[in-house]
Design a protein around this motif. Structure first.
Motif, PDB file in Angstrom:
ATOM      1  N   ARG A   9      20.960  17.030 -33.704  1.00 51.96           N
ATOM      2  CA  ARG A   9      21.783  18.021 -33.582  1.00 51.96           C
ATOM      3  C   ARG A   9      22.170  18.564 -31.934  1.00 51.96           C
ATOM      4  N   ARG A  10      23.263  18.579 -31.740  1.00 55.94           N
ATOM      5  CA  ARG A  10      23.395  19.068 -30.452  1.00 55.94           C
ATOM      6  C   ARG A  10      24.331  20.392 -30.342  1.00 55.94           C
ATOM      7  N   VAL A  11      23.523  21.354 -29.475  1.00 56.24           N
ATOM      8  CA  VAL A  11      23.860  22.799 -29.419  1.00 56.24           C
ATOM      9  C   VAL A  11      23.846  23.122 -27.837  1.00 56.24           C
ATOM     10  N   ILE A  12      25.036  23.712 -27.721  1.00 59.94           N
ATOM     11  CA  ILE A  12      25.361  24.491 -26.207  1.00 59.94           C
ATOM     12  C   ILE A  12      24.824  25.889 -26.372  1.00 59.94           C
ATOM     13  N   VAL A  13      24.023  26.396 -25.245  1.00 64.27           N
ATOM     14  CA  VAL A  13      23.595  27.645 -25.360  1.00 64.27           C
ATOM     15  C   VAL A  13      24.113  28.483 -23.975  1.00 64.27           C
ATOM     16  N   ASP A  14      24.591  29.414 -24.326  1.00 64.72           N
ATOM     17  CA  ASP A  14      24.861  30.313 -22.926  1.00 64.72           C
ATOM     18  C   ASP A  14      23.796  31.239 -22.782  1.00 64.72           C
ATOM     19  N   PHE A  15      23.602  31.706 -21.501  1.00 63.42           N
ATOM     20  CA  PHE A  15      22.602  32.554 -21.033  1.00 63.42           C
ATOM     21  C   PHE A  15      22.164  33.870 -22.208  1.00 63.42           C
ATOM     22  N   LYS A  16      23.594  34.299 -22.500  1.00 67.48           N
ATOM     23  CA  LYS A  16      23.416  35.655 -23.340  1.00 67.48           C
ATOM     24  C   LYS A  16      23.095  35.422 -24.820  1.00 67.48           C
ATOM     25  N   LYS A  17      22.906  34.086 -25.250  1.00 72.82           N
ATOM     26  CA  LYS A  17      22.387  33.809 -26.349  1.00 72.82           C
ATOM     27  C   LYS A  17      21.042  32.851 -26.298  1.00 72.82           C
ATOM     28  N   LEU A  18      20.486  33.163 -24.984  1.00 71.86           N
ATOM     29  CA  LEU A  18      18.995  32.052 -24.872  1.00 71.86           C
ATOM     30  C   LEU A  18      17.995  32.861 -25.495  1.00 71.86           C
ATOM     31  N   THR A  19      17.376  32.151 -26.556  1.00 69.10           N
ATOM     32  CA  THR A  19      16.171  32.817 -27.430  1.00 69.10           C
ATOM     33  C   THR A  19      14.871  32.580 -26.491  1.00 69.10           C
ATOM     34  N   HIS A  20      13.996  33.271 -26.899  1.00 69.76           N
ATOM     35  CA  HIS A  20      12.596  33.143 -26.043  1.00 69.76           C
ATOM     36  C   HIS A  20      12.069  31.892 -26.292  1.00 69.76           C
ATOM     37  N   ASP A  21      12.453  31.199 -27.718  1.00 68.41           N
ATOM     38  CA  ASP A  21      11.810  29.786 -27.759  1.00 68.41           C
ATOM     39  C   ASP A  21      12.554  28.852 -26.898  1.00 68.41           C
ATOM     40  N   ILE A  22      13.777  28.769 -26.549  1.00 67.48           N
ATOM     41  CA  ILE A  22      14.283  27.992 -25.822  1.00 67.48           C
ATOM     42  C   ILE A  22      14.051  28.099 -24.375  1.00 67.48           C
ATOM     43  N   LEU A  23      13.722  29.447 -23.885  1.00 65.53           N
ATOM     44  CA  LEU A  23      13.501  29.748 -22.683  1.00 65.53           C
ATOM     45  C   LEU A  23      12.041  29.165 -22.294  1.00 65.53           C
ATOM     46  N   ASP A  24      11.241  29.097 -23.296  1.00 66.99           N
ATOM     47  CA  ASP A  24       9.942  28.492 -23.157  1.00 66.99           C
ATOM     48  C   ASP A  24      10.028  27.171 -23.112  1.00 66.99           C
ATOM     49  N   SER A  85      10.026  37.774 -31.205  1.00 65.12           N
ATOM     50  CA  SER A  85      11.201  37.744 -31.776  1.00 65.12           C
ATOM     51  C   SER A  85      11.623  37.081 -33.015  1.00 65.12           C
ATOM     52  N   GLU A  86      12.417  37.668 -33.523  1.00 66.90           N
ATOM     53  CA  GLU A  86      12.925  37.145 -35.101  1.00 66.90           C
ATOM     54  C   GLU A  86      13.680  35.697 -34.918  1.00 66.90           C
ATOM     55  N   ASN A  87      13.895  35.272 -33.559  1.00 66.33           N
ATOM     56  CA  ASN A  87      14.473  34.239 -33.328  1.00 66.33           C
ATOM     57  C   ASN A  87      13.454  33.055 -33.499  1.00 66.33           C
ATOM     58  N   ASP A  88      13.699  32.039 -34.358  1.00 63.27           N
ATOM     59  CA  ASP A  88      13.108  30.752 -34.414  1.00 63.27           C
ATOM     60  C   ASP A  88      14.072  29.481 -34.258  1.00 63.27           C
ATOM     61  N   LEU A  89      13.426  28.420 -33.671  1.00 63.95           N
ATOM     62  CA  LEU A  89      14.213  27.406 -33.406  1.00 63.95           C
ATOM     63  C   LEU A  89      15.274  26.924 -34.569  1.00 63.95           C
ATOM     64  N   ASP A  90      14.502  27.039 -35.762  1.00 64.19           N
ATOM     65  CA  ASP A  90      15.249  26.565 -37.064  1.00 64.19           C
ATOM     66  C   ASP A  90      16.269  27.503 -37.520  1.00 64.19           C
ATOM     67  N   GLU A  91      16.434  28.545 -36.878  1.00 60.78           N
ATOM     68  CA  GLU A  91      17.211  29.737 -37.157  1.00 60.78           C
ATOM     69  C   GLU A  91      17.859  30.392 -36.156  1.00 60.78           C
ATOM     70  N   ILE A  92      18.388  29.452 -35.080  1.00 57.62           N
ATOM     71  CA  ILE A  92      18.999  30.204 -33.769  1.00 57.62           C
ATOM     72  C   ILE A  92      20.455  30.252 -34.268  1.00 57.62           C
ATOM     73  N   GLU A  93      20.961  31.641 -34.014  1.00 51.31           N
ATOM     74  CA  GLU A  93      22.186  32.151 -34.274  1.00 51.31           C
ATOM     75  C   GLU A  93      23.005  31.992 -33.281  1.00 51.31           C
ATOM     76  N   ASP A  94      24.370  32.245 -33.183  1.00 47.26           N
ATOM     77  CA  ASP A  94      25.255  32.417 -32.110  1.00 47.26           C
ATOM     78  C   ASP A  94      25.218  31.442 -30.921  1.00 47.26           C
ATOM     79  N   THR A  95      25.324  30.325 -31.608  1.00 43.75           N
ATOM     80  CA  THR A  95      25.327  29.134 -30.487  1.00 43.75           C
ATOM     81  C   THR A  95      26.537  28.294 -31.027  1.00 43.75           C
TER      82      THR A  95
END
Length: 104
Positions: A9-24, A85-95
Motif C-alpha cells: 500500500r502506498r500512502v502520502i503523508v503530510d506533516f500535519k498528519k504525521l503520526t508518532h509511529d511514522i516519525l519514529d 497515542s491512539e494512532n497505530d500503523l494499522d489505523e492511520i487516518e487522514d492520509t
C-alpha cells in the motif's frame, strides 16, 4: 512454485498528519537526517512537484512530504518518548493513498 507478495500500500503523508509511529520510522531510518539521494520526487494530480522521503513497514510504503517543519520534528523527536497515542500503523487516518510506480 514461488508465492508472490501482495503489492505494498502506498500512502502520502503530510506533516500535519504525521503520526508518532511514522516519525519514529523516519528517525530510525534517517538518524542523521536525509539528503538529496533519499528524496523521492513526483508530480501529483494537480501537476505540482512533490518531494518526499520514504519509509516502509511490512505492508505499506509511506511517502512523507518534506517541509521545514518535518526537519524540525525529526530533530526534536525523542525516541524514548512513550506516547500513548491512539494512532497505530494499522489505523492511520487522514492520509492520501495513491498508486505510484516504484522506481528501481
Amino acid at each position: 512454485m514461488k508465492k508472490s507478495n501482495p503489492p505494498l500500500r502506498r500512502v502520502i503523508v503530510d506533516f500535519k498528519k504525521l503520526t508518532h509511529d511514522i516519525l519514529d520510522l523516519l528517525v530510525t531510518k534517517y538518524p542523521d537526517g536525509y539528503d538529496e539521494d533519499n528524496i523521492v520526487t513526483f508530480r501529483n494530480a494537480q501537476n505540482e512537484l512533490v518531494e518526499c522521503v520514504e519509509v516502509r513497514t511490512i505492508d505499506t510504503v509511506y511517502l512523507v512530504k518534506i517541509s521545514k517543519r518535518l526537519v524540525a520534528a525529526m530533530e526534536d523527536f525523542d525516541a524514548d518518548d512513550d506516547d500513548d497515542s491512539e494512532n497505530d500503523l494499522d489505523e492511520i487516518e487522514d492520509t492520501d493513498e495513491v498508486d505510484l510506480e516504484e522506481e528501481d
